[in-house]
Design a protein around this motif. Structure first.
Motif, PDB file in Angstrom:
ATOM      1  N   ASN A 187       4.016  11.486 -11.439  1.00  0.00           N
ATOM      2  CA  ASN A 187       4.923  11.042 -12.506  1.00  0.00           C
ATOM      3  C   ASN A 187       4.940   9.532 -12.657  1.00  0.00           C
ATOM      4  OD1 ASN A 187       6.276  10.359 -10.169  1.00  0.00           O
ATOM      5  ND2 ASN A 187       8.198  11.398 -10.703  1.00  0.00           N
ATOM      6  N   GLY A 188       4.036   8.842 -11.958  1.00  0.00           N
ATOM      7  CA  GLY A 188       3.927   7.402 -12.079  1.00  0.00           C
ATOM      8  C   GLY A 188       4.716   6.614 -11.065  1.00  0.00           C
ATOM      9  N   ARG A 189       5.628   7.264 -10.340  1.00  0.00           N
ATOM     10  CA  ARG A 189       6.435   6.539  -9.371  1.00  0.00           C
ATOM     11  C   ARG A 189       5.629   6.224  -8.115  1.00  0.00           C
ATOM     12  NH1 ARG A 189      12.051   9.212  -8.376  1.00  0.00           N
ATOM     13  NH2 ARG A 189      12.414   7.143  -7.473  1.00  0.00           N
ATOM     14  N   ALA A 190       6.173   5.301  -7.302  1.00  0.00           N
ATOM     15  CA  ALA A 190       5.469   4.837  -6.111  1.00  0.00           C
ATOM     16  C   ALA A 190       6.258   5.198  -4.864  1.00  0.00           C
ATOM     17  CB  ALA A 190       5.266   3.323  -6.179  1.00  0.00           C
ATOM     18  N   GLY A 191       5.613   5.897  -3.934  1.00  0.00           N
ATOM     19  CA  GLY A 191       6.241   6.249  -2.674  1.00  0.00           C
ATOM     20  C   GLY A 191       5.780   5.342  -1.552  1.00  0.00           C
ATOM     21  N   THR A 192       6.590   5.268  -0.502  1.00  0.00           N
ATOM     22  CA  THR A 192       6.228   4.476   0.677  1.00  0.00           C
ATOM     23  C   THR A 192       5.952   5.359   1.895  1.00  0.00           C
ATOM     24  OG1 THR A 192       8.552   4.213   1.362  1.00  0.00           O
ATOM     25  CG2 THR A 192       7.633   2.545  -0.122  1.00  0.00           C
ATOM     26  N   ARG A 193       6.193   6.660   1.767  1.00  0.00           N
ATOM     27  CA  ARG A 193       5.934   7.616   2.840  1.00  0.00           C
ATOM     28  C   ARG A 193       5.412   8.922   2.244  1.00  0.00           C
ATOM     29  NH1 ARG A 193       6.343   3.561   5.125  1.00  0.00           N
ATOM     30  NH2 ARG A 193       7.513   3.011   7.019  1.00  0.00           N
ATOM     31  N   ASP A 246       0.856  -1.185   0.000  1.00  0.00           N
ATOM     32  CA  ASP A 246       0.000   0.000   0.000  1.00  0.00           C
ATOM     33  C   ASP A 246       0.895   1.239   0.000  1.00  0.00           C
ATOM     34  OD1 ASP A 246      -2.329  -1.487   0.027  1.00  0.00           O
ATOM     35  OD2 ASP A 246      -2.422  -1.558   2.211  1.00  0.00           O
ATOM     36  N   GLY A 247       0.985   1.891  -1.154  1.00  0.00           N
ATOM     37  CA  GLY A 247       1.868   3.028  -1.292  1.00  0.00           C
ATOM     38  C   GLY A 247       1.166   4.241  -1.864  1.00  0.00           C
ATOM     39  N   TYR A 248       1.953   5.281  -2.114  1.00  0.00           N
ATOM     40  CA  TYR A 248       1.431   6.537  -2.659  1.00  0.00           C
ATOM     41  C   TYR A 248       1.796   6.626  -4.136  1.00  0.00           C
ATOM     42  CZ  TYR A 248       0.734   7.969   2.181  1.00  0.00           C
ATOM     43  OH  TYR A 248       0.313   8.045   3.490  1.00  0.00           O
ATOM     44  N   ARG A 249       0.798   6.680  -4.989  1.00  0.00           N
ATOM     45  CA  ARG A 249       1.027   6.838  -6.424  1.00  0.00           C
ATOM     46  C   ARG A 249       1.250   8.318  -6.715  1.00  0.00           C
ATOM     47  NH1 ARG A 249       2.977   3.684  -9.776  1.00  0.00           N
ATOM     48  NH2 ARG A 249       1.376   2.087  -9.514  1.00  0.00           N
ATOM     49  N   LEU A 251      10.637  17.412 -10.651  1.00  0.00           N
ATOM     50  CA  LEU A 251       9.717  17.086  -9.570  1.00  0.00           C
ATOM     51  C   LEU A 251       8.377  16.618 -10.124  1.00  0.00           C
ATOM     52  CD1 LEU A 251      11.855  18.803  -8.073  1.00  0.00           C
ATOM     53  CD2 LEU A 251       9.994  19.701  -6.677  1.00  0.00           C
ATOM     54  N   PRO A 252       7.735  15.665  -9.448  1.00  0.00           N
ATOM     55  CA  PRO A 252       6.378  15.291  -9.847  1.00  0.00           C
ATOM     56  C   PRO A 252       5.465  16.506  -9.765  1.00  0.00           C
ATOM     57  CG  PRO A 252       7.269  13.733  -8.247  1.00  0.00           C
ATOM     58  CD  PRO A 252       8.221  14.877  -8.297  1.00  0.00           C
ATOM     59  N   GLU A 253       4.465  16.560 -10.638  1.00  0.00           N
ATOM     60  CA  GLU A 253       3.562  17.710 -10.661  1.00  0.00           C
ATOM     61  C   GLU A 253       2.771  17.846  -9.369  1.00  0.00           C
ATOM     62  OE1 GLU A 253       1.086  17.561 -14.076  1.00  0.00           O
ATOM     63  OE2 GLU A 253       2.733  17.807 -15.521  1.00  0.00           O
ATOM     64  N   ASP A 254       2.631  16.752  -8.617  1.00  0.00           N
ATOM     65  CA  ASP A 254       1.862  16.821  -7.372  1.00  0.00           C
ATOM     66  C   ASP A 254       2.740  17.125  -6.162  1.00  0.00           C
ATOM     67  OD1 ASP A 254       3.138  14.370  -7.419  1.00  0.00           O
ATOM     68  OD2 ASP A 254       1.424  13.219  -6.709  1.00  0.00           O
ATOM     69  N   THR A 255       4.031  17.403  -6.356  1.00  0.00           N
ATOM     70  CA  THR A 255       4.885  17.840  -5.258  1.00  0.00           C
ATOM     71  C   THR A 255       4.632  19.326  -5.004  1.00  0.00           C
ATOM     72  OG1 THR A 255       6.624  16.229  -5.755  1.00  0.00           O
ATOM     73  CG2 THR A 255       7.247  18.140  -4.439  1.00  0.00           C
ATOM     74  N   LEU A 256       4.247  19.653  -3.790  1.00  0.00           N
ATOM     75  CA  LEU A 256       4.031  21.048  -3.421  1.00  0.00           C
ATOM     76  C   LEU A 256       5.386  21.697  -3.146  1.00  0.00           C
ATOM     77  CD1 LEU A 256       1.007  20.667  -0.971  1.00  0.00           C
ATOM     78  CD2 LEU A 256       0.995  20.845  -3.463  1.00  0.00           C
ATOM     79  N   PRO A 297      -3.120   0.093  -3.352  1.00  0.00           N
ATOM     80  CA  PRO A 297      -2.326  -1.093  -3.691  1.00  0.00           C
ATOM     81  C   PRO A 297      -1.450  -0.838  -4.921  1.00  0.00           C
ATOM     82  CG  PRO A 297      -4.605  -1.688  -3.261  1.00  0.00           C
ATOM     83  CD  PRO A 297      -4.572  -0.195  -3.356  1.00  0.00           C
ATOM     84  N   ILE A 298      -0.165  -1.169  -4.797  1.00  0.00           N
ATOM     85  CA  ILE A 298       0.810  -1.008  -5.880  1.00  0.00           C
ATOM     86  C   ILE A 298       1.651  -2.274  -5.943  1.00  0.00           C
ATOM     87  CG2 ILE A 298       2.769   0.350  -6.727  1.00  0.00           C
ATOM     88  CD1 ILE A 298       1.647   2.744  -5.191  1.00  0.00           C
ATOM     89  N   ASP A 299       1.946  -2.729  -7.137  1.00  0.00           N
ATOM     90  CA  ASP A 299       2.725  -3.954  -7.312  1.00  0.00           C
ATOM     91  C   ASP A 299       4.120  -3.789  -6.710  1.00  0.00           C
ATOM     92  OD1 ASP A 299       4.469  -6.007  -8.920  1.00  0.00           O
ATOM     93  OD2 ASP A 299       2.386  -6.564  -9.297  1.00  0.00           O
ATOM     94  N   ILE A 300       4.624  -4.843  -6.063  1.00  0.00           N
ATOM     95  CA  ILE A 300       5.949  -4.754  -5.434  1.00  0.00           C
ATOM     96  C   ILE A 300       7.065  -4.588  -6.461  1.00  0.00           C
ATOM     97  CG2 ILE A 300       5.274  -6.043  -3.381  1.00  0.00           C
ATOM     98  CD1 ILE A 300       6.774  -8.465  -4.520  1.00  0.00           C
ATOM     99  N   SER A 301       6.758  -4.792  -7.738  1.00  0.00           N
ATOM    100  CA  SER A 301       7.759  -4.557  -8.773  1.00  0.00           C
ATOM    101  C   SER A 301       8.166  -3.087  -8.839  1.00  0.00           C
ATOM    102  CB  SER A 301       7.241  -5.001 -10.140  1.00  0.00           C
ATOM    103  OG  SER A 301       6.114  -4.222 -10.526  1.00  0.00           O
ATOM    104  N   GLU A 302       7.400  -2.206  -8.201  1.00  0.00           N
ATOM    105  CA  GLU A 302       7.703  -0.779  -8.234  1.00  0.00           C
ATOM    106  C   GLU A 302       8.506  -0.306  -7.021  1.00  0.00           C
ATOM    107  OE1 GLU A 302       4.829   1.901  -9.910  1.00  0.00           O
ATOM    108  OE2 GLU A 302       3.441   0.226 -10.245  1.00  0.00           O
ATOM    109  N   LEU A 303       8.890  -1.233  -6.160  1.00  0.00           N
ATOM    110  CA  LEU A 303       9.753  -0.884  -5.045  1.00  0.00           C
ATOM    111  C   LEU A 303      11.185  -0.658  -5.536  1.00  0.00           C
ATOM    112  CD1 LEU A 303       8.546  -3.361  -2.284  1.00  0.00           C
ATOM    113  CD2 LEU A 303       8.274  -0.873  -2.273  1.00  0.00           C
ATOM    114  N   VAL A 304      11.896   0.230  -4.859  1.00  0.00           N
ATOM    115  CA  VAL A 304      13.332   0.430  -5.090  1.00  0.00           C
ATOM    116  C   VAL A 304      14.022   0.181  -3.758  1.00  0.00           C
ATOM    117  CG1 VAL A 304      15.126   2.004  -5.870  1.00  0.00           C
ATOM    118  CG2 VAL A 304      12.840   2.138  -6.878  1.00  0.00           C
TER     119      VAL A 304
END
Length: 515
Positions: free
Chosen positions: A125-131, A119-122, A226-231, A268-275
């Motif tokens: 820019n398509g990337r997946a965050g964990t915090r 369970d992450g933050y989409r 920066l992602p467009e949703d970064t303030l 929910p985000i696929d674990i393939s997107e973890l770094v």
């Protein structure tokens, strides 16, 4: 190179690979003891602390000594079967290693069943965050105190009012001015600050400047992508009327951001997107037996699922780099690793040292004698996957699969580079006991021995020492690490997060001239 999968309960001396000249004591050994090893009996002739090496063969001066099936040094004094082998009779092996490229390939198999998710933050820019963090990014050391004062004044209110914001941190550092902007050192700093600004775990950024420095706000943000949703908000202490006024304005800015960011939710985000960032600190004689191979097992599973996993600490693969070049997917990738090794040899020599300055005193107290031995245990964190990329410090991690990032062995500097590159979860193995954290990325700490976990368990998430105790296998602990990675990526706090550790550990690599 040997990979021990399991150890029988009650084993006193462990042989890592057939033909080795030394074995590892799994408990304190005393002179006169007779212990089984390698199908025979061994009489102990000197006191050998747990985690240290015991000689299996007589070795003449100048002759290589083998562990893990590889040379870890040469005898500097005559070694007799049953002796304690350490700094008093073992030194650096300077013989050149043979480097092959792409000669070793392991076909990794993903676990059967449906693909796993966290369970992450989409991000936009398509990337997946964990915090979901707010960061105050300082352009220069001169704005560091102001940044920390803003955090001190805003932190409690953010925690009380905005439960879906993970926190606020001040990313301060010791540089930003007196720089030659075209120099390697300045480019590393800017790349690091860019990397944190665009990190998927940071949703809001306040760039705080003094106003007259070389590392200006525009330089930090210009190539941040920066992602467009970064303030993003910016604040100049000089233009804002000084320190007191800037603290007040900064608090208002981060609270505005927090109110917006609190509406974001995990999905929910696929674990393939973890770094995954791989790092070790305070290593000991158990590191290459327990925690590092178990982490390597978890890394292989993630790579098989399509995720990215990144090994680092160039001085701590020195002497084992030939094992990585053999796994490189191309000669160019293997050669890039060797080029970074060459850079380090020259860099250390210019500064009056040698690569064997590493291990540290703590490493040696834990049983590691030479950098060769340390590196052979350290590369076990990378499992068996092919090496698909080599990055410079803080360079964006774009390639899935196993890769390597050129960083120093000093833990805060190394992990700062990994996080700047985009690591969204870090697993940190330790044998001596680390209290490390690395906001905004959660850091899972894995202890190498049960004694450490018993003594310092509040600082350790997983006890891999059970492998040496014979109560768990490498795969069982590796599976436990994997499950915790997924849980932590989904929001579970690590021990370092519970202690709020990780702000002071932001330490960009500082090299080059200061004018």
């Amino acid at each position: 190179m040997s990979h021990i999968e399991s150890i029988a309960t009650g084993t006193s001396v462990l042989l890592m690979a057939d033909g080795d000249d030394v074995a590892v004591a799994l408990r304190d050994l005393t002179p006169g003891e007779i212990v089984p090893v390698g199908g025979g009996d061994l009489t102990i002739t000197a006191a050998v602390p747990s985690g240290h090496k015991i000689a299996l063969n007589d070795v003449a001066v100048g002759t290589p000594v083998h562990k893990y099936g590889q040379s870890i040094g040469v005898a500097t004094a005559p070694i007799v079967r049953g002796d304690h082998v350490h700094s008093h009779n073992l030194g650096m092996d300077l013989a050149a290693r043979v480097h092959e490229f792409g000669t070793v390939h392991t076909e990794l198999e993903a676990p059967s069943g449906p693909s796993r998710t966290f369970d992450g933050y989409r991000r936009a820019n398509g990337r997946a965050g964990t915090r979901n963090y707010i960061a105050i990014l300082t352009t220069v050391n001169c704005s560091g105190t102001t940044a920390k004062l803003i955090v001190d004044k805003a932190k409690a209110e953010i925690k009380a009012r905005f439960p879906h914001v993970d926190g606020i941190l001040a990313l301060t550092h010791q540089s930003g001015c007196g720089l030659v902007l075209e120099s390697e050192g300045a480019q590393i700093l800017l790349r690091t600050l860019n990397g944190y600004a665009r990190h998927p775990n940071i949703s809001g950024v306040l760039v705080l400047s003094l106003g007259c420095e070389m590392a200006s706000t525009s330089l930090i943000l210009a190539e941040g992508n920066l992602p467009e949703d970064t303030l993003v908000e910016t604040l100049s202490i000089q233009e804002n009327g000084g320190m007191r006024a800037s603290v007040a304005s900064g608090v208002e800015a981060v609270l505005r951001m927090a109110e917006t960011l609190d509406s974001r939710r995990r999905e929910p985000i696929d674990i393939s997107e973890l770094v995954l960032g791989l790092n070790c600190g305070g290593s000991d004689g158990y590191s290459g037996i327990t925690a590092n191979p178990a982490l390597g097992w978890a890394s292989d599973v993630l790579v098989a699922e399509g995720a990215a996993s990144v090994l680092a600490e160039t001085p701590e693969v020195y002497g084992a780099e030939h094992l990585l070049t053999a796994r490189a997917t191309s000669r160019a990738i293997g050669q890039k690793l060797l080029d970074r090794i060459d850079w380090w040899e020259k860099y250390i020599a210019i500064n009056g040292g040698t690569m064997d300055n590493n291990p540290s005193p703590g490493n040696k107290a834990g049983g590691i004698t030479t950098i060769l031995e340390k590196s052979l245990g350290a590369v076990a964190k990378a499992g068996h996957a092919d090496l698909s990329a080599v990055y410079e410090y803080a360079e964006p991690i774009t390639q899935r699969g196993l890769s390597f990032m050129d960083t120093p062995g000093y833990d805060p500097v190394s992990v700062t580079g990994l996080v700047a590159g985009g690591a969204t979860v870090v697993v940190f193995t330790t044998g001596r006991g680390s209290v490390f954290g690395c906001k905004p990325t959660p850091s899972i700490k894995v202890g190498t021995n049960t004694e450490l976990f018993t003594r310092q368990g509040d600082d350790i998430d997983i006890n891999a020492g059970r492998i040496a105790d014979g109560t768990a296998t490498v795969e069982e602990v590796g599976s436990e690490i994997l499950e915790l990675i997924i849980e932590v990526a989904s929001g579970r706090q690590t021990t370092s997060e519970e202690f709020d550790v990780g702000q002071e550990e932001f330490v960009p690599w500082h090299i080059g001239a200061v004018t």
